[in-house]
Design a protein around this motif. Structure first.
Motif, PDB file in Angstrom:
ATOM      1  N   GLN A 124      15.557  -3.561  22.363  1.00  0.00           N
ATOM      2  CA  GLN A 124      15.377  -2.928  21.114  1.00  0.00           C
ATOM      3  C   GLN A 124      15.723  -1.368  20.704  1.00  0.00           C
ATOM      4  OE1 GLN A 124      11.031  -1.740  21.342  1.00  0.00           O
ATOM      5  NE2 GLN A 124      10.453  -1.543  19.153  1.00  0.00           N
ATOM      6  N   ILE A 125      16.184  -0.814  21.513  1.00  0.00           N
ATOM      7  CA  ILE A 125      16.822   0.656  21.345  1.00  0.00           C
ATOM      8  C   ILE A 125      18.346   0.297  20.715  1.00  0.00           C
ATOM      9  CG2 ILE A 125      17.958   2.489  22.267  1.00  0.00           C
ATOM     10  CD1 ILE A 125      15.911   2.568  24.421  1.00  0.00           C
ATOM     11  N   ARG A 126      18.773  -0.989  21.075  1.00  0.00           N
ATOM     12  CA  ARG A 126      20.096  -1.321  20.681  1.00  0.00           C
ATOM     13  C   ARG A 126      20.083  -1.788  19.430  1.00  0.00           C
ATOM     14  NH1 ARG A 126      21.768  -5.947  19.950  1.00  0.00           N
ATOM     15  NH2 ARG A 126      20.477  -7.021  21.573  1.00  0.00           N
ATOM     16  N   ARG A 127      19.113  -2.539  19.005  1.00  0.00           N
ATOM     17  CA  ARG A 127      18.830  -2.801  17.726  1.00  0.00           C
ATOM     18  C   ARG A 127      18.871  -1.848  16.688  1.00  0.00           C
ATOM     19  NH1 ARG A 127      16.292  -6.991  20.332  1.00  0.00           N
ATOM     20  NH2 ARG A 127      14.168  -6.035  19.765  1.00  0.00           N
ATOM     21  N   LEU A 128      17.801  -0.956  17.111  1.00  0.00           N
ATOM     22  CA  LEU A 128      17.568   0.148  16.313  1.00  0.00           C
ATOM     23  C   LEU A 128      18.737   1.096  15.883  1.00  0.00           C
ATOM     24  CD1 LEU A 128      13.826   0.553  17.326  1.00  0.00           C
ATOM     25  CD2 LEU A 128      14.808  -0.179  15.096  1.00  0.00           C
ATOM     26  N   ILE A 129      19.598   1.302  17.200  1.00  0.00           N
ATOM     27  CA  ILE A 129      20.579   2.161  17.115  1.00  0.00           C
ATOM     28  C   ILE A 129      21.600   1.682  16.034  1.00  0.00           C
ATOM     29  CG2 ILE A 129      22.501   3.274  18.499  1.00  0.00           C
ATOM     30  CD1 ILE A 129      20.526   4.087  20.608  1.00  0.00           C
ATOM     31  N   GLY A 130      21.845   0.409  16.266  1.00  0.00           N
ATOM     32  CA  GLY A 130      22.700  -0.457  15.086  1.00  0.00           C
ATOM     33  C   GLY A 130      22.421  -0.167  13.935  1.00  0.00           C
ATOM     34  N   ILE A 131      21.045  -0.270  13.609  1.00  0.00           N
ATOM     35  CA  ILE A 131      20.584   0.077  12.132  1.00  0.00           C
ATOM     36  C   ILE A 131      20.830   1.541  11.878  1.00  0.00           C
ATOM     37  CG2 ILE A 131      18.414   0.056  10.779  1.00  0.00           C
ATOM     38  CD1 ILE A 131      17.236  -2.211  12.230  1.00  0.00           C
ATOM     39  N   ASN A 132      20.471   2.219  12.722  1.00  0.00           N
ATOM     40  CA  ASN A 132      20.886   3.776  12.299  1.00  0.00           C
ATOM     41  C   ASN A 132      22.198   3.871  12.235  1.00  0.00           C
ATOM     42  OD1 ASN A 132      18.385   5.202  11.697  1.00  0.00           O
ATOM     43  ND2 ASN A 132      18.157   6.391  13.709  1.00  0.00           N
ATOM     44  N   LEU A 133      22.922   3.534  13.020  1.00  0.00           N
ATOM     45  CA  LEU A 133      24.438   3.720  12.813  1.00  0.00           C
ATOM     46  C   LEU A 133      24.710   3.299  11.410  1.00  0.00           C
ATOM     47  CD1 LEU A 133      27.104   4.544  14.026  1.00  0.00           C
ATOM     48  CD2 LEU A 133      27.371   2.455  15.240  1.00  0.00           C
ATOM     49  N   SER A 134      24.480   2.094  11.089  1.00  0.00           N
ATOM     50  CA  SER A 134      24.926   1.497   9.842  1.00  0.00           C
ATOM     51  C   SER A 134      24.274   2.185   8.649  1.00  0.00           C
ATOM     52  CB  SER A 134      24.106   0.057   9.634  1.00  0.00           C
ATOM     53  OG  SER A 134      24.715  -0.689  10.522  1.00  0.00           O
ATOM     54  N   LEU A 135      23.064   2.935   8.916  1.00  0.00           N
ATOM     55  CA  LEU A 135      22.532   3.666   7.825  1.00  0.00           C
ATOM     56  C   LEU A 135      23.354   4.964   7.795  1.00  0.00           C
ATOM     57  CD1 LEU A 135      18.524   3.466   8.347  1.00  0.00           C
ATOM     58  CD2 LEU A 135      20.171   2.648   6.400  1.00  0.00           C
ATOM     59  N   GLY A 136      23.903   5.655   8.895  1.00  0.00           N
ATOM     60  CA  GLY A 136      24.608   6.823   8.739  1.00  0.00           C
ATOM     61  C   GLY A 136      26.020   6.599   8.243  1.00  0.00           C
ATOM     62  N   VAL A 137      26.477   5.451   8.464  1.00  0.00           N
ATOM     63  CA  VAL A 137      27.847   5.336   7.932  1.00  0.00           C
ATOM     64  C   VAL A 137      27.666   5.121   6.301  1.00  0.00           C
ATOM     65  CG1 VAL A 137      29.760   3.564   7.582  1.00  0.00           C
ATOM     66  CG2 VAL A 137      28.812   4.334   9.728  1.00  0.00           C
ATOM     67  N   ILE A 138      26.503   4.400   6.058  1.00  0.00           N
ATOM     68  CA  ILE A 138      26.087   4.183   4.400  1.00  0.00           C
ATOM     69  C   ILE A 138      25.827   5.537   3.808  1.00  0.00           C
ATOM     70  CG2 ILE A 138      24.413   3.440   2.763  1.00  0.00           C
ATOM     71  CD1 ILE A 138      24.191   0.817   4.818  1.00  0.00           C
ATOM     72  N   THR A 139      25.255   6.338   4.590  1.00  0.00           N
ATOM     73  CA  THR A 139      24.878   7.843   4.011  1.00  0.00           C
ATOM     74  C   THR A 139      26.262   8.671   3.773  1.00  0.00           C
ATOM     75  OG1 THR A 139      22.693   7.943   5.069  1.00  0.00           O
ATOM     76  CG2 THR A 139      23.690   9.861   4.477  1.00  0.00           C
ATOM     77  N   ILE A 140      27.012   8.650   4.842  1.00  0.00           N
ATOM     78  CA  ILE A 140      28.300   9.132   4.573  1.00  0.00           C
ATOM     79  C   ILE A 140      29.105   8.787   3.200  1.00  0.00           C
ATOM     80  CG2 ILE A 140      30.563   9.618   5.564  1.00  0.00           C
ATOM     81  CD1 ILE A 140      28.936   9.519   8.312  1.00  0.00           C
ATOM     82  N   ALA A 141      29.189   7.445   3.133  1.00  0.00           N
ATOM     83  CA  ALA A 141      29.668   6.759   2.102  1.00  0.00           C
ATOM     84  C   ALA A 141      29.144   7.199   0.761  1.00  0.00           C
ATOM     85  CB  ALA A 141      29.910   5.150   2.242  1.00  0.00           C
ATOM     86  N   VAL A 142      27.773   7.282   0.754  1.00  0.00           N
ATOM     87  CA  VAL A 142      27.146   7.638  -0.429  1.00  0.00           C
ATOM     88  C   VAL A 142      27.532   9.059  -1.046  1.00  0.00           C
ATOM     89  CG1 VAL A 142      24.922   8.454  -1.230  1.00  0.00           C
ATOM     90  CG2 VAL A 142      25.068   6.169  -0.363  1.00  0.00           C
ATOM     91  N   VAL A 143      27.463   9.911   0.098  1.00  0.00           N
ATOM     92  CA  VAL A 143      27.869  11.416  -0.280  1.00  0.00           C
ATOM     93  C   VAL A 143      29.350  11.368  -0.722  1.00  0.00           C
ATOM     94  CG1 VAL A 143      28.492  13.681   0.789  1.00  0.00           C
ATOM     95  CG2 VAL A 143      26.486  12.278   1.476  1.00  0.00           C
ATOM     96  N   PHE A 144      30.415  10.799  -0.054  1.00  0.00           N
ATOM     97  CA  PHE A 144      31.706  10.847  -0.434  1.00  0.00           C
ATOM     98  C   PHE A 144      31.871  10.270  -1.701  1.00  0.00           C
ATOM     99  CE2 PHE A 144      32.192  12.567   3.641  1.00  0.00           C
ATOM    100  CZ  PHE A 144      33.042  13.665   3.215  1.00  0.00           C
ATOM    101  N   GLY A 145      31.364   9.211  -1.913  1.00  0.00           N
ATOM    102  CA  GLY A 145      31.164   8.427  -3.229  1.00  0.00           C
ATOM    103  C   GLY A 145      30.700   9.059  -4.308  1.00  0.00           C
ATOM    104  N   GLY A 146      29.385   9.699  -4.025  1.00  0.00           N
ATOM    105  CA  GLY A 146      28.802  10.447  -5.108  1.00  0.00           C
ATOM    106  C   GLY A 146      29.531  11.620  -5.451  1.00  0.00           C
TER     107      GLY A 146
END
Length: 151
Positions: A124-146
């Motif tokens: 369960q931790i692995r799945r949630l960290i995978g989701i959070n890692l994906s959200l973190g990368v998306i957030t970084i992309a949003v910031v630089f794209g924005g």
């Protein structure tokens, strides 16, 4: 604003970078070379060392982010900043869930040598960290794209 930005980015690097290392480097090696009792004990120890850094990072990200948001004019800030805020808060909530539920179960399972329960908690931790890692990368992309499109 420069000290806030530095602390903000440093905290993101610690948190997202730590998740990347754990998910992409440590996890596959631990799964390949360690038996479940050693692997689960390793992860309980790793999280025990990493999660205090995440709590400090979460606090700094939230405080510095809100400080910079107010400095930028609050509601007049660019839309990508609000997207970053929403994604960041979602990541923080996911982390809090990991800490208070499956991580607690993992620690208890390792203490009690209940390897089946520990494996379920770690999955369960692995799945949630995978989701959070994906959200973190998306957030970084949003910031630089924005920032790129904002000027």
């Amino acid at each position: 604003m420069i000290p806030s930005l530095f602390l903000h980015v440093l905290s993101v690097v610690i948190w997202v970078g730590g998740m990347f290392f754990a998910y992409m480097a440590l996890r596959p090696v631990a799964a390949a070379v360690l038996e479940p009792p050693q692997r689960l004990a390793l992860w309980a120890g790793v999280f025990g060392r990493f999660f205090p850094w995440v709590w400090a990072s979460v606090a700094l990200i939230l405080l510095t982010g809100l400080h910079m948001l107010m400095t930028l004019g609050g509601a007049q800030a660019a839309h990508y900043i609000f997207t970053m805020l929403v994604l960041g808060v979602l990541m923080m909530l996911i982390f809090a869930h990991v800490f208070f539920s499956p991580y607690k179960k993992l620690r208890r399972a390792v203490r009690d040598e209940d390897w089946k329960a520990g494996g379920a908690a770690l999955a369960q931790i692995r799945r949630l960290i995978g989701i959070n890692l994906s959200l973190g990368v998306i957030t970084i992309a949003v910031v630089f794209g924005g920032r790129a499109f904002a000027g």
